[in-house]
Scaffold this motif. Structure first.
Motif, PDB file in Angstrom:
ATOM      1  N   VAL A  92      -8.995  37.849 -17.790  1.00 24.81           N
ATOM      2  CA  VAL A  92     -10.493  37.717 -18.412  1.00 24.81           C
ATOM      3  C   VAL A  92     -11.092  36.654 -17.666  1.00 24.81           C
ATOM      4  CG1 VAL A  92     -11.882  37.067 -20.246  1.00 24.81           C
ATOM      5  CG2 VAL A  92      -9.792  38.606 -20.632  1.00 24.81           C
ATOM      6  N   ILE A  97      -4.846  39.385 -20.134  1.00 18.94           N
ATOM      7  CA  ILE A  97      -4.976  40.644 -20.882  1.00 18.94           C
ATOM      8  C   ILE A  97      -3.516  41.300 -20.853  1.00 18.94           C
ATOM      9  CG2 ILE A  97      -5.629  42.987 -21.138  1.00 18.94           C
ATOM     10  CD1 ILE A  97      -8.109  42.202 -19.487  1.00 18.94           C
ATOM     11  N   ILE A 145      -9.648  45.982 -24.840  1.00 23.29           N
ATOM     12  CA  ILE A 145      -8.672  44.928 -24.847  1.00 23.29           C
ATOM     13  C   ILE A 145      -8.157  44.768 -26.284  1.00 23.29           C
ATOM     14  CG2 ILE A 145      -8.237  42.631 -24.437  1.00 23.29           C
ATOM     15  CD1 ILE A 145     -10.518  42.387 -22.422  1.00 23.29           C
ATOM     16  N   THR A 188      -4.574  39.644 -25.938  1.00 19.74           N
ATOM     17  CA  THR A 188      -4.617  38.559 -24.589  1.00 19.74           C
ATOM     18  C   THR A 188      -3.630  37.456 -25.027  1.00 19.74           C
ATOM     19  OG1 THR A 188      -6.421  37.439 -25.769  1.00 19.74           O
ATOM     20  CG2 THR A 188      -6.939  39.071 -24.201  1.00 19.74           C
TER      21      THR A 188
END
Length: 171
Positions: A119, A133, A150, A153
């Motif tokens: 990201v 991610i 997504i 994360t």
């Protein structure tokens, strides 16, 4: 020669018939000139003393690139993030040897995470973090481009092991 934001692709002038098939396999930007760079499908993040290595792997072209991030040993909230290398690509057959040399060097090498995308970087109280991610899913398709969602994360600290108490509360 076409220059993208992180790679250079050379198109041989004698191979125009194969250009159409080659152009189908690359990404294009709808709002600007074509971008002849393939995104990486897999990322690995490793730490070695005061450096973090982000390895991006392209499974289609069987290539990888390694970004080296210098991490300050003394936390300075005003320090800028220093990124090195990352523009040169290597064949994946060299990856095992490259990683072995890093492991054998002083300080060893610790794997911090693996993911399907980056990201970016975020700066909090302690310093910079890399946002990786770790889980995604296909949500749709626009033309020949997949739209990804997504789902998960992880934050990877780009500084020493000491974390201030007020930053621990927000983890």
């Amino acid at each position: 020669q076409v220059v993208s934001h992180h790679r250079v692709a050379r198109i041989p002038s004698h191979s125009l018939p194969s250009l159409r098939s080659w152009a189908r396999s690359v990404m294009c930007d709808v709002f600007g000139p074509p971008c002849f760079a393939r995104p990486y499908q897999k990322y690995e993040v490793h730490r070695k003393r005061n450096e973090v290595y982000v390895v991006g792997m392209d499974k289609i072209a069987k290539e990888y690139s390694m970004l080296r991030i210098n991490c300050p040993s003394v936390v300075d909230p005003n320090a800028e993030l220093e990124l090195n290398d990352g523009e040169e690509t290597f064949k994946t057959s060299y990856l095992a040897g490259h990683m072995q040399r890093l492991r054998m060097s002083e300080g060893g090498l610790e794997k911090l995470g693996e993911g399907s995308g980056l990201v970016g970087f975020a700066k909090f109280l302690q310093g910079y973090y890399l946002i990786l991610i770790t889980k995604h899913r296909k949500a749709g398709k626009i033309g020949h481009h997949y739209v990804l969602c997504i789902e998960d994360t992880t934050l990877i600290p780009l500084f020493g092991e000491t974390v201030r108490g007020d930053e621990k509360r927000f983890k």
